[in-house]
Scaffold this motif. Structure first.
Motif, PDB file in Angstrom:
ATOM      1  N   LYS A   1      54.544  37.993  30.057  1.00  0.00           N
ATOM      2  CA  LYS A   1      54.732  36.715  30.316  1.00  0.00           C
ATOM      3  C   LYS A   1      54.816  35.787  30.835  1.00  0.00           C
ATOM      4  CE  LYS A   1      59.220  39.038  28.965  1.00  0.00           C
ATOM      5  NZ  LYS A   1      60.412  38.994  29.164  1.00  0.00           N
ATOM      6  N   LEU A   2      53.991  35.728  31.679  1.00  0.00           N
ATOM      7  CA  LEU A   2      53.735  35.335  32.692  1.00  0.00           C
ATOM      8  C   LEU A   2      51.684  34.703  32.879  1.00  0.00           C
ATOM      9  CD1 LEU A   2      55.767  36.032  36.464  1.00  0.00           C
ATOM     10  CD2 LEU A   2      56.158  33.939  34.059  1.00  0.00           C
ATOM     11  N   LYS A   3      51.373  33.125  32.239  1.00  0.00           N
ATOM     12  CA  LYS A   3      50.162  33.670  32.450  1.00  0.00           C
ATOM     13  C   LYS A   3      49.501  33.483  33.327  1.00  0.00           C
ATOM     14  CE  LYS A   3      49.442  29.615  28.044  1.00  0.00           C
ATOM     15  NZ  LYS A   3      48.874  28.415  28.008  1.00  0.00           N
ATOM     16  N   SER A   4      50.141  32.902  34.377  1.00  0.00           N
ATOM     17  CA  SER A   4      49.063  33.102  35.819  1.00  0.00           C
ATOM     18  C   SER A   4      49.779  34.728  36.129  1.00  0.00           C
ATOM     19  CB  SER A   4      50.509  32.406  37.045  1.00  0.00           C
ATOM     20  OG  SER A   4      51.284  32.796  36.776  1.00  0.00           O
ATOM     21  N   LYS A   5      49.956  35.535  35.639  1.00  0.00           N
ATOM     22  CA  LYS A   5      49.757  37.154  35.666  1.00  0.00           C
ATOM     23  C   LYS A   5      48.794  37.380  35.013  1.00  0.00           C
ATOM     24  CE  LYS A   5      53.689  37.292  38.939  1.00  0.00           C
ATOM     25  NZ  LYS A   5      54.727  38.432  39.541  1.00  0.00           N
ATOM     26  N   ARG A   6      48.659  37.299  33.879  1.00  0.00           N
ATOM     27  CA  ARG A   6      47.992  37.921  33.210  1.00  0.00           C
ATOM     28  C   ARG A   6      46.092  38.446  33.147  1.00  0.00           C
ATOM     29  NH1 ARG A   6      49.748  34.342  28.016  1.00  0.00           N
ATOM     30  NH2 ARG A   6      52.048  34.780  27.952  1.00  0.00           N
ATOM     31  N   GLU A   7      45.461  37.401  33.945  1.00  0.00           N
ATOM     32  CA  GLU A   7      44.521  36.771  34.580  1.00  0.00           C
ATOM     33  C   GLU A   7      44.421  38.541  35.573  1.00  0.00           C
ATOM     34  OE1 GLU A   7      43.460  33.359  35.850  1.00  0.00           O
ATOM     35  OE2 GLU A   7      43.274  32.487  34.136  1.00  0.00           O
ATOM     36  N   ASN A   8      45.459  38.788  35.651  1.00  0.00           N
ATOM     37  CA  ASN A   8      45.014  39.799  37.561  1.00  0.00           C
ATOM     38  C   ASN A   8      45.497  41.163  36.547  1.00  0.00           C
ATOM     39  OD1 ASN A   8      44.027  37.963  39.182  1.00  0.00           O
ATOM     40  ND2 ASN A   8      46.168  36.730  39.574  1.00  0.00           N
ATOM     41  N   VAL A   9      45.594  41.323  35.228  1.00  0.00           N
ATOM     42  CA  VAL A   9      45.856  42.649  34.620  1.00  0.00           C
ATOM     43  C   VAL A   9      45.187  43.220  34.327  1.00  0.00           C
ATOM     44  CG1 VAL A   9      47.532  43.507  32.878  1.00  0.00           C
ATOM     45  CG2 VAL A   9      48.232  41.313  34.154  1.00  0.00           C
ATOM     46  N   ILE A  10      45.056  44.466  35.354  1.00  0.00           N
ATOM     47  CA  ILE A  10      43.473  45.073  35.425  1.00  0.00           C
ATOM     48  C   ILE A  10      43.669  45.695  33.939  1.00  0.00           C
ATOM     49  CG2 ILE A  10      44.793  47.709  35.493  1.00  0.00           C
ATOM     50  CD1 ILE A  10      40.970  46.358  36.641  1.00  0.00           C
ATOM     51  N   GLU A  11      44.708  46.113  32.472  1.00  0.00           N
ATOM     52  CA  GLU A  11      44.353  46.602  31.697  1.00  0.00           C
ATOM     53  C   GLU A  11      44.156  45.743  30.277  1.00  0.00           C
ATOM     54  OE1 GLU A  11      48.011  49.227  33.476  1.00  0.00           O
ATOM     55  OE2 GLU A  11      47.503  46.895  33.904  1.00  0.00           O
ATOM     56  N   ILE A  12      44.636  44.467  30.499  1.00  0.00           N
ATOM     57  CA  ILE A  12      43.941  43.474  30.167  1.00  0.00           C
ATOM     58  C   ILE A  12      41.750  43.042  30.800  1.00  0.00           C
ATOM     59  CG2 ILE A  12      43.707  41.110  29.768  1.00  0.00           C
ATOM     60  CD1 ILE A  12      46.666  40.436  29.491  1.00  0.00           C
ATOM     61  N   SER A  13      41.829  43.230  31.692  1.00  0.00           N
ATOM     62  CA  SER A  13      40.481  42.988  31.956  1.00  0.00           C
ATOM     63  C   SER A  13      39.485  44.424  31.038  1.00  0.00           C
ATOM     64  CB  SER A  13      39.929  43.075  33.534  1.00  0.00           C
ATOM     65  OG  SER A  13      40.696  42.243  34.123  1.00  0.00           O
ATOM     66  N   ASN A  14      39.986  45.723  31.115  1.00  0.00           N
ATOM     67  CA  ASN A  14      38.744  46.661  30.845  1.00  0.00           C
ATOM     68  C   ASN A  14      39.728  46.600  29.418  1.00  0.00           C
ATOM     69  OD1 ASN A  14      39.240  47.810  33.491  1.00  0.00           O
ATOM     70  ND2 ASN A  14      40.869  48.994  33.420  1.00  0.00           N
ATOM     71  N   ILE A  15      40.639  45.934  28.470  1.00  0.00           N
ATOM     72  CA  ILE A  15      40.586  46.301  27.260  1.00  0.00           C
ATOM     73  C   ILE A  15      39.475  44.893  26.258  1.00  0.00           C
ATOM     74  CG2 ILE A  15      41.472  45.757  25.191  1.00  0.00           C
ATOM     75  CD1 ILE A  15      43.991  47.560  26.844  1.00  0.00           C
ATOM     76  N   SER A  16      39.753  43.609  27.203  1.00  0.00           N
ATOM     77  CA  SER A  16      39.124  42.747  26.736  1.00  0.00           C
ATOM     78  C   SER A  16      38.115  42.581  26.127  1.00  0.00           C
ATOM     79  CB  SER A  16      39.371  40.977  27.277  1.00  0.00           C
ATOM     80  OG  SER A  16      39.018  40.136  27.126  1.00  0.00           O
ATOM     81  N   PRO A  17      36.842  43.215  27.179  1.00  0.00           N
ATOM     82  CA  PRO A  17      35.367  42.992  26.244  1.00  0.00           C
ATOM     83  C   PRO A  17      35.243  44.119  25.441  1.00  0.00           C
ATOM     84  CG  PRO A  17      35.498  43.725  28.959  1.00  0.00           C
ATOM     85  CD  PRO A  17      36.622  43.256  28.600  1.00  0.00           C
ATOM     86  N   MET A  18      36.312  45.659  25.557  1.00  0.00           N
ATOM     87  CA  MET A  18      36.541  46.178  23.630  1.00  0.00           C
ATOM     88  C   MET A  18      36.502  45.787  22.458  1.00  0.00           C
ATOM     89  SD  MET A  18      35.831  49.606  23.311  1.00  0.00           S
ATOM     90  CE  MET A  18      36.112  50.987  21.886  1.00  0.00           C
ATOM     91  N   VAL A  19      37.600  44.697  23.005  1.00  0.00           N
ATOM     92  CA  VAL A  19      38.233  43.959  21.204  1.00  0.00           C
ATOM     93  C   VAL A  19      37.017  42.626  21.235  1.00  0.00           C
ATOM     94  CG1 VAL A  19      40.348  42.491  20.779  1.00  0.00           C
ATOM     95  CG2 VAL A  19      40.471  44.547  22.361  1.00  0.00           C
TER      96      VAL A  19
END
Length: 305
Positions: free
Chosen positions: A211-229
Protein backbone atom coordinates in the motif's frame (compact mmCIF):
# COMPACT_ATOMS: atom_id res chain seq x y z
CA UNK A 1 3.04 17.96 -12.81
CA UNK A 2 3.89 14.47 -14.09
CA UNK A 3 3.96 13.94 -17.85
CA UNK A 4 1.53 11.61 -19.62
CA UNK A 5 4.30 9.07 -20.10
CA UNK A 6 5.16 9.11 -16.39
CA UNK A 7 1.50 8.71 -15.47
CA UNK A 8 1.11 5.73 -17.83
CA UNK A 9 4.21 4.11 -16.38
CA UNK A 10 2.89 4.65 -12.85
CA UNK A 11 -0.46 3.08 -13.72
CA UNK A 12 1.28 0.12 -15.36
CA UNK A 13 3.44 -0.32 -12.26
CA UNK A 14 0.25 -0.30 -10.20
CA UNK A 15 -1.09 -3.06 -12.45
CA UNK A 16 2.05 -5.11 -11.77
CA UNK A 17 1.70 -4.42 -8.04
CA UNK A 18 -1.85 -5.78 -8.15
CA UNK A 19 -0.69 -8.91 -10.00
CA UNK A 20 1.97 -9.35 -7.33
CA UNK A 21 -0.65 -8.97 -4.60
CA UNK A 22 -2.87 -11.63 -6.21
CA UNK A 23 0.09 -13.97 -6.57
CA UNK A 24 1.13 -13.44 -2.94
CA UNK A 25 -2.45 -13.98 -1.76
CA UNK A 26 -2.73 -17.26 -3.67
CA UNK A 27 0.57 -18.48 -2.27
CA UNK A 28 -0.43 -17.38 1.22
CA UNK A 29 -3.64 -19.43 1.04
CA UNK A 30 -2.08 -22.64 -0.28
CA UNK A 31 -0.99 -24.09 3.07
CA UNK A 32 -4.27 -23.16 4.78
CA UNK A 33 -6.40 -24.73 2.02
CA UNK A 34 -4.28 -27.90 1.78
CA UNK A 35 -4.49 -28.50 5.54
CA UNK A 36 -8.25 -27.89 5.50
CA UNK A 37 -8.84 -30.25 2.57
CA UNK A 38 -6.82 -33.04 4.18
CA UNK A 39 -8.89 -32.68 7.35
CA UNK A 40 -12.20 -32.61 5.48
CA UNK A 41 -11.19 -35.63 3.42
CA UNK A 42 -10.31 -37.52 6.60
CA UNK A 43 -13.70 -36.69 8.14
CA UNK A 44 -15.54 -37.92 5.02
CA UNK A 45 -13.35 -41.02 4.79
CA UNK A 46 -14.15 -41.96 8.39
CA UNK A 47 -17.86 -41.77 7.61
CA UNK A 48 -17.37 -44.08 4.60
CA UNK A 49 -15.43 -46.79 6.40
CA UNK A 50 -16.42 -50.40 5.78
CA UNK A 51 -17.52 -49.92 2.19
CA UNK A 52 -15.92 -52.02 -0.56
CA UNK A 53 -13.75 -50.39 -3.20
CA UNK A 54 -15.57 -49.27 -6.34
CA UNK A 55 -14.73 -51.24 -9.49
CA UNK A 56 -16.97 -49.48 -12.00
CA UNK A 57 -15.79 -45.88 -11.57
CA UNK A 58 -19.45 -44.86 -11.27
CA UNK A 59 -19.06 -41.14 -11.93
CA UNK A 60 -17.53 -41.92 -15.33
CA UNK A 61 -19.70 -44.89 -16.26
CA UNK A 62 -23.09 -43.73 -14.97
CA UNK A 63 -22.53 -39.94 -14.66
CA UNK A 64 -25.71 -38.45 -13.09
CA UNK A 65 -27.68 -41.71 -13.15
CA UNK A 66 -27.17 -42.14 -9.41
CA UNK A 67 -29.48 -45.17 -9.14
CA UNK A 68 -26.74 -47.18 -10.87
CA UNK A 69 -23.91 -45.95 -8.65
CA UNK A 70 -22.43 -48.53 -6.30
CA UNK A 71 -23.01 -48.17 -2.55
CA UNK A 72 -19.46 -46.91 -2.01
CA UNK A 73 -19.57 -44.07 -4.55
CA UNK A 74 -23.09 -43.10 -3.54
CA UNK A 75 -22.04 -42.89 0.11
CA UNK A 76 -19.07 -40.71 -0.78
CA UNK A 77 -21.26 -38.47 -2.93
CA UNK A 78 -23.75 -38.07 -0.08
CA UNK A 79 -21.05 -37.18 2.43
CA UNK A 80 -19.42 -34.70 0.04
CA UNK A 81 -22.84 -33.12 -0.58
CA UNK A 82 -23.22 -32.41 3.15
CA UNK A 83 -20.37 -29.89 2.83
CA UNK A 84 -21.97 -28.12 -0.14
CA UNK A 85 -23.14 -24.68 0.97
CA UNK A 86 -25.85 -24.57 -1.69
CA UNK A 87 -27.52 -28.00 -1.76
CA UNK A 88 -28.81 -27.48 -5.30
CA UNK A 89 -25.31 -27.08 -6.64
CA UNK A 90 -24.50 -30.76 -6.14
CA UNK A 91 -26.91 -31.54 -9.01
CA UNK A 92 -24.97 -29.43 -11.53
CA UNK A 93 -21.55 -30.98 -10.87
CA UNK A 94 -20.05 -32.47 -14.04
CA UNK A 95 -19.55 -35.95 -12.57
CA UNK A 96 -18.17 -37.35 -15.82
CA UNK A 97 -14.99 -35.34 -15.20
CA UNK A 98 -14.37 -37.09 -11.88
CA UNK A 99 -13.00 -40.52 -10.96
CA UNK A 100 -15.24 -41.65 -8.08
CA UNK A 101 -13.33 -44.91 -7.65
CA UNK A 102 -10.34 -42.78 -6.54
CA UNK A 103 -12.26 -41.11 -3.69
CA UNK A 104 -11.89 -44.09 -1.38
CA UNK A 105 -8.27 -44.65 -2.32
CA UNK A 106 -6.87 -43.42 0.97
CA UNK A 107 -5.20 -40.19 2.03
CA UNK A 108 -3.57 -39.64 -1.36
CA UNK A 109 -3.19 -36.33 -3.11
CA UNK A 110 -5.20 -37.46 -6.14
CA UNK A 111 -8.16 -38.45 -3.95
CA UNK A 112 -8.04 -35.19 -1.96
CA UNK A 113 -7.84 -33.13 -5.18
CA UNK A 114 -10.85 -34.98 -6.61
CA UNK A 115 -13.00 -34.28 -3.54
CA UNK A 116 -11.91 -30.64 -3.26
CA UNK A 117 -12.64 -29.94 -6.93
CA UNK A 118 -16.28 -30.98 -6.55
CA UNK A 119 -16.77 -27.56 -4.93
CA UNK A 120 -15.05 -25.61 -7.71
CA UNK A 121 -17.39 -23.93 -10.17
CA UNK A 122 -16.92 -25.39 -13.67
CA UNK A 123 -13.85 -27.36 -12.65
CA UNK A 124 -11.76 -28.17 -15.70
CA UNK A 125 -9.43 -30.82 -14.29
CA UNK A 126 -10.27 -32.55 -10.97
CA UNK A 127 -6.84 -34.19 -10.87
CA UNK A 128 -5.15 -30.81 -10.43
CA UNK A 129 -4.85 -29.22 -7.00
CA UNK A 130 -7.35 -26.46 -6.22
CA UNK A 131 -4.44 -24.36 -4.95
CA UNK A 132 -2.98 -24.18 -8.47
CA UNK A 133 -5.48 -21.48 -9.42
CA UNK A 134 -6.58 -18.30 -7.64
CA UNK A 135 -10.19 -18.47 -8.87
CA UNK A 136 -10.48 -22.14 -7.90
CA UNK A 137 -9.42 -21.33 -4.34
CA UNK A 138 -12.06 -18.59 -4.06
CA UNK A 139 -14.69 -20.88 -5.58
CA UNK A 140 -13.85 -23.59 -3.03
CA UNK A 141 -14.07 -21.14 -0.13
CA UNK A 142 -17.43 -19.89 -1.43
CA UNK A 143 -19.06 -23.28 -2.00
CA UNK A 144 -17.66 -25.47 0.78
CA UNK A 145 -19.24 -25.25 4.26
CA UNK A 146 -16.01 -26.42 5.87
CA UNK A 147 -14.88 -22.79 5.58
CA UNK A 148 -16.59 -19.96 7.45
CA UNK A 149 -15.39 -16.87 5.58
CA UNK A 150 -18.00 -14.16 4.99
CA UNK A 151 -19.53 -14.38 1.52
CA UNK A 152 -19.34 -10.60 0.96
CA UNK A 153 -15.60 -10.69 1.62
CA UNK A 154 -15.13 -13.46 -0.94
CA UNK A 155 -17.28 -11.60 -3.48
CA UNK A 156 -15.10 -8.51 -3.02
CA UNK A 157 -11.94 -10.58 -3.54
CA UNK A 158 -13.41 -12.04 -6.72
CA UNK A 159 -14.33 -8.52 -7.88
CA UNK A 160 -10.74 -7.36 -7.36
CA UNK A 161 -9.45 -10.24 -9.43
CA UNK A 162 -12.03 -9.92 -12.23
CA UNK A 163 -12.48 -6.16 -12.59
CA UNK A 164 -8.93 -4.92 -12.14
CA UNK A 165 -7.04 -7.89 -13.59
CA UNK A 166 -8.95 -10.51 -15.59
CA UNK A 167 -11.20 -8.03 -17.45
CA UNK A 168 -8.71 -5.19 -17.61
CA UNK A 169 -7.44 -4.77 -21.16
CA UNK A 170 -5.69 -1.47 -20.43
CA UNK A 171 -3.04 -3.13 -18.21
CA UNK A 172 -3.19 -0.10 -15.93
CA UNK A 173 -4.61 0.59 -12.46
CA UNK A 174 -5.19 3.95 -10.80
CA UNK A 175 -3.43 4.51 -7.46
CA UNK A 176 -6.71 4.88 -5.56
CA UNK A 177 -8.08 1.69 -7.09
CA UNK A 178 -4.89 -0.18 -6.26
CA UNK A 179 -5.10 0.83 -2.60
CA UNK A 180 -8.77 -0.23 -2.48
CA UNK A 181 -7.85 -3.62 -3.96
CA UNK A 182 -5.02 -4.07 -1.47
CA UNK A 183 -7.42 -3.15 1.35
CA UNK A 184 -9.76 -5.93 0.23
CA UNK A 185 -6.98 -8.54 -0.03
CA UNK A 186 -5.37 -7.59 3.29
CA UNK A 187 -8.78 -7.58 5.00
CA UNK A 188 -9.45 -11.02 3.54
CA UNK A 189 -6.14 -12.43 4.82
CA UNK A 190 -6.77 -10.87 8.22
CA UNK A 191 -10.10 -12.65 8.53
CA UNK A 192 -10.50 -14.54 11.82
CA UNK A 193 -10.62 -17.87 9.95
CA UNK A 194 -7.17 -17.24 8.45
CA UNK A 195 -5.42 -15.38 11.28
CA UNK A 196 -4.15 -18.55 12.96
CA UNK A 197 -2.23 -19.63 9.86
CA UNK A 198 1.33 -18.27 9.94
CA UNK A 199 1.65 -18.11 6.12
CA UNK A 200 -1.55 -16.06 5.84
CA UNK A 201 -0.25 -13.78 8.59
CA UNK A 202 3.05 -13.23 6.74
CA UNK A 203 1.24 -12.58 3.48
CA UNK A 204 -1.07 -10.08 5.18
CA UNK A 205 1.97 -8.01 6.19
CA UNK A 206 3.38 -8.16 2.65
CA UNK A 207 0.10 -6.94 1.15
CA UNK A 208 -0.01 -4.09 3.67
CA UNK A 209 3.51 -3.06 2.63
CA UNK A 210 2.36 -2.80 -0.99
CA UNK A 211 0.00 0.00 0.00
CA UNK A 212 3.01 2.26 0.51
CA UNK A 213 4.59 3.58 -2.70
CA UNK A 214 7.95 3.94 -0.98
CA UNK A 215 8.06 0.22 -0.20
CA UNK A 216 6.90 -1.09 -3.55
CA UNK A 217 10.21 -0.35 -5.27
CA UNK A 218 12.00 -2.73 -2.92
CA UNK A 219 9.57 -5.63 -3.20
CA UNK A 220 11.50 -8.48 -4.79
CA UNK A 221 8.34 -10.14 -6.16
CA UNK A 222 7.49 -7.00 -8.15
CA UNK A 223 11.06 -6.81 -9.51
CA UNK A 224 10.78 -10.43 -10.68
CA UNK A 225 7.34 -10.13 -12.25
CA UNK A 226 7.55 -6.67 -13.84
CA UNK A 227 9.90 -7.52 -16.78
CA UNK A 228 7.80 -10.54 -17.71
CA UNK A 229 4.53 -8.60 -17.69
CA UNK A 230 6.14 -5.71 -19.59
CA UNK A 231 7.35 -8.07 -22.34
CA UNK A 232 3.94 -9.72 -22.60
CA UNK A 233 2.19 -6.35 -22.96
CA UNK A 234 4.79 -5.13 -25.45
CA UNK A 235 4.45 -8.23 -27.63
CA UNK A 236 0.68 -8.76 -27.34
CA UNK A 237 -0.73 -5.31 -26.54
CA UNK A 238 -3.34 -5.79 -29.28
CA UNK A 239 -4.31 -9.23 -27.92
CA UNK A 240 -5.25 -8.67 -24.27
CA UNK A 241 -6.64 -12.20 -23.91
CA UNK A 242 -3.19 -13.68 -24.51
CA UNK A 243 -1.60 -11.31 -22.01
CA UNK A 244 -4.20 -12.05 -19.33
CA UNK A 245 -3.93 -15.81 -19.81
CA UNK A 246 -0.15 -15.77 -19.49
CA UNK A 247 -0.17 -13.38 -16.55
CA UNK A 248 -2.69 -15.70 -14.90
CA UNK A 249 -0.08 -18.43 -15.35
CA UNK A 250 2.41 -16.19 -13.52
CA UNK A 251 -0.03 -15.80 -10.62
CA UNK A 252 -0.50 -19.58 -10.59
CA UNK A 253 3.26 -20.26 -10.77
CA UNK A 254 2.80 -22.31 -13.93
CA UNK A 255 5.80 -20.52 -15.45
CA UNK A 256 7.76 -19.85 -12.29
CA UNK A 257 11.10 -20.57 -14.00
CA UNK A 258 10.56 -17.52 -16.17
CA UNK A 259 9.38 -15.36 -13.31
CA UNK A 260 12.35 -15.88 -11.06
CA UNK A 261 15.21 -13.48 -11.45
CA UNK A 262 18.10 -15.13 -13.25
CA UNK A 263 21.26 -15.07 -11.08
CA UNK A 264 23.59 -14.71 -14.10
CA UNK A 265 21.50 -12.41 -16.24
CA UNK A 266 24.37 -9.99 -16.97
CA UNK A 267 26.58 -12.89 -18.06
CA UNK A 268 23.76 -14.10 -20.33
CA UNK A 269 23.55 -10.66 -21.92
CA UNK A 270 27.32 -10.66 -22.54
CA UNK A 271 27.05 -14.05 -24.28
CA UNK A 272 24.14 -12.77 -26.32
CA UNK A 273 26.19 -9.72 -27.33
CA UNK A 274 29.13 -11.88 -28.51
CA UNK A 275 26.75 -14.19 -30.35
CA UNK A 276 25.36 -11.15 -32.15
CA UNK A 277 28.88 -10.02 -33.15
CA UNK A 278 29.72 -13.52 -34.34
CA UNK A 279 26.50 -13.63 -36.36
CA UNK A 280 27.34 -10.26 -37.97
CA UNK A 281 30.84 -11.51 -38.79
CA UNK A 282 29.49 -14.67 -40.47
CA UNK A 283 26.89 -12.71 -42.42
CA UNK A 284 29.52 -10.20 -43.55
CA UNK A 285 31.75 -13.07 -44.71
CA UNK A 286 28.91 -14.66 -46.67
CA UNK A 287 28.08 -11.32 -48.28
CA UNK A 288 31.74 -10.79 -49.30
CA UNK A 289 31.91 -14.29 -50.84
CA UNK A 290 28.73 -13.60 -52.85
CA UNK A 291 30.18 -10.35 -54.22
CA UNK A 292 33.47 -12.03 -55.13
CA UNK A 293 31.63 -14.86 -56.88
CA UNK A 294 29.63 -12.35 -58.91
CA UNK A 295 32.82 -10.46 -59.81
CA UNK A 296 34.40 -13.64 -61.16
CA UNK A 297 31.30 -14.54 -63.14
CA UNK A 298 30.98 -11.11 -64.74
CA UNK A 299 34.69 -10.46 -65.16
CA UNK A 300 34.64 -7.43 -62.91
CA UNK A 301 36.25 -6.37 -59.70
CA UNK A 302 39.65 -7.24 -58.36
CA UNK A 303 39.60 -10.72 -59.91
CA UNK A 304 39.38 -9.30 -63.46
CA UNK A 305 42.55 -10.08 -65.38
Amino acid sequence: MASGLDQSETKFNNYVALITALKLTKEGLEEYVNIAMKDMYKKISNKCRGYLDCRDNCSKMHVANFDKWCDTCEKWREEIALYMRNKERISVVHWNKFESMIWSGGDKLTAINQVANVFVHECRNPMVSVTDDFSSIISLLENCKYFSIERNLLLNVRKVRNKYFAHNGTFTVEENDLVKCLDVLSGFLNNRSLQANSKCKQTYKKICDLKLKSKRENVIEISNISPMVYNLVRLHHDKPTIVLERVDDIISNKHSTFVKRQPYRRFDLILLYFFFLFYQFIMHGNLTDDIEDKDVLHGTGRFRE
